[in-house]
Design a protein around this motif. Structure first.
Motif, PDB file in Angstrom:
ATOM      1  N   UNK A 241      41.151  37.085  41.906  1.00  0.00           N
ATOM      2  CA  UNK A 241      41.464  36.810  43.301  1.00  0.00           C
ATOM      3  C   UNK A 241      40.292  36.333  44.133  1.00  0.00           C
ATOM      4  N   UNK A 242      39.150  36.043  43.506  1.00  0.00           N
ATOM      5  CA  UNK A 242      37.968  35.608  44.257  1.00  0.00           C
ATOM      6  C   UNK A 242      37.869  34.086  44.364  1.00  0.00           C
ATOM      7  N   UNK A 243      38.867  33.388  43.868  1.00  0.00           N
ATOM      8  CA  UNK A 243      38.847  31.926  43.941  1.00  0.00           C
ATOM      9  C   UNK A 243      39.391  31.407  45.256  1.00  0.00           C
ATOM     10  N   UNK A 247      43.031  32.686  47.069  1.00  0.00           N
ATOM     11  CA  UNK A 247      42.667  33.981  46.505  1.00  0.00           C
ATOM     12  C   UNK A 247      43.761  34.567  45.639  1.00  0.00           C
ATOM     13  N   UNK A 248      44.449  33.712  44.865  1.00  0.00           N
ATOM     14  CA  UNK A 248      45.523  34.181  43.994  1.00  0.00           C
ATOM     15  C   UNK A 248      44.954  34.974  42.832  1.00  0.00           C
ATOM     16  N   UNK A 249      45.762  35.847  42.258  1.00  0.00           N
ATOM     17  CA  UNK A 249      45.328  36.652  41.117  1.00  0.00           C
ATOM     18  C   UNK A 249      46.298  36.489  39.953  1.00  0.00           C
ATOM     19  N   UNK A 250      45.751  36.692  38.735  1.00  0.00           N
ATOM     20  CA  UNK A 250      46.532  36.803  37.521  1.00  0.00           C
ATOM     21  C   UNK A 250      47.740  35.908  37.412  1.00  0.00           C
ATOM     22  N   UNK A 251      48.920  36.524  37.378  1.00  0.00           N
ATOM     23  CA  UNK A 251      50.167  35.805  37.161  1.00  0.00           C
ATOM     24  C   UNK A 251      50.609  34.946  38.345  1.00  0.00           C
ATOM     25  N   UNK A 252      49.902  35.056  39.475  1.00  0.00           N
ATOM     26  CA  UNK A 252      50.222  34.187  40.604  1.00  0.00           C
ATOM     27  C   UNK A 252      49.764  32.741  40.341  1.00  0.00           C
TER      28      UNK A 252
END
Length: 373
Positions: A241-243, A247-252
């Protein structure tokens, strides 16, 4: 042949791969004998590493795609990037008439159709290649970096996609998205892209706007699938989520985006940039492996480590016992354990010319790449 920083190249070495100018025209053909004047000329056009043939490394390495297809792809990406910004500026201008906007939209579709067509060629070329191991990093000039980078990211992504046996429709989305993933950089001032010092916070924020800008430039087109558009928008998102931009994470994050993200970072790290020299393939691979779970998806990194050859045939390396040798062959699935021919040995001169198989001799590791022998 072996990849060598330009400052380490000796007179009398031979150029192993043709150098092209920013328009795809041949500047220096492979096989030419290098001298001080030619080396200086190459450096003046912002190329800082070369593949050479010398007394230590004479075997050839084939590119995973045909050279003429690589140059054609670069030209199409360059033409598309150069014109999309112009077209978008007119489309978003309230003073542009509806008739002119329709003409501009049609022109945009034409450029994106060219991207689609060259993507199909790349898919066919790579799918027909029985050897999916990537032995080369692409040599780029600073002036043409973005276009060459996009093509290389597409090639690396496709190699992963083919290894995963993705359906052709996914390969198309993957390749098209990768080819234009950085299209938003046309809105970033060139002086920021080519800056040879650390970016300010303001400049970095401008850089970080390019995924959204790129998506906005082509978001309404019917020539691209929603997945290809997601690659443009999400390619800087990270697992933790640091992108950016969301700030999306994993399966997002779309699975195909995760493939492109790895290829994007690997090619960027192994490219000379104004602010840093290129990392070696093994250093780039180690960085990606070290960021599993934070930046990258472990499943795709595992695959990537099996298709990237960090020490290509012809690379001169130093071993942990102080010996220097040249890589002769890399076994599938064991990229860090190649067969090596000893060139110099501080231990025993009789070992010179012998073959060491690191897959069997587990007491030795490669400690680094040796440019000067």
């Amino acid at each position: 042949m072996r990849l060598v920083p330009i400052e380490c190249i000796k007179e009398g070495s031979f150029l192993a791969r043709t150098i092209f100018d920013e328009n795809g025209r041949t500047l220096l053909k492979e096989g030419i004998k290098l001298n001080t004047a030619l080396i200086k000329r190459i450096k003046s056009i912002n190329i800082f590493s070369l593949y050479i043939i010398d007394e230590y490394s004479y075997s050839d390495i084939e590119d995973i795609i045909k050279p003429e297809l690589r140059q054609k792809s670069i030209k199409i990406v360059k033409d598309t990037f150069s014109n999309i910004e112009r077209i978008a500026n007119y489309i978003f201008d309230s003073s542009t008439s509806s008739k002119d906007k329709n003409l501009l939209l049609k022109e945009r579709e034409g450029y994106l159709k060219n991207i689609y067509d060259v993507a199909l060629e790349l898919i066919d070329n790579i799918s027909a290649n029985k050897n999916i191991l990537v032995n080369l990093v692409d040599i780029k000039s600073m002036d043409n970096y973005t276009y060459q980078h996009c093509v290389n990211v597409a090639v690396l992504s496709l190699v992963m996609g083919v290894a995963l046996r993705l359906p052709r429709s996914d390969l198309q989305d993957l390749c098209i998205g990768a080819l234009i993933h950085d299209i938003g950089k046309v809105c970033v001032p060139k002086e920021i892209i080519l800056k040879d010092a650390e970016l300010t916070e303001e400049e970095f924020n401008i850089i970080k706007s390019h995924p959204q800008k790129g998506y906005d430039y082509i978001g309404s087109t019917t020539e691209l699938s929603s997945v290809a558009k997601m690659i443009i928008l999400q390619h800087h998102e990270k697992q933790d989520g640091t992108g950016y931009p969301f700030g999306l994470t994993g399966n997002e994050v779309n699975p195909l985006v995760k493939i492109v993200a790895i290829a994007d970072v690997y090619d960027a790290l192994t490219s000379d940039r104004p602010y840093k020299k290129a990392a070696t393939p093994n250093e780039a691979l180690e960085y990606i492996m070290a960021n599993v779970g934070t930046h990258f998806d472990i499943n795709y990194v595992d695959l990537f480590t099996k298709i990237i050859v960090p020490f290509p045939t012809g690379t001169v390396v130093k071993l942990s016992n102080g010996e220097i040798g040249v890589v002769e062959e890399t076994p599938p699935n064991y990229p860090l354990r190649p067969r090596i021919k000893i060139l110099k040995s501080p231990l025993d001169e009789n070992r010179v010319g012998s073959i060491i198989n690191l897959l069997k001799d587990l007491s030795l590791v490669i400690s680094g790449i040796q440019y000067e022998v």
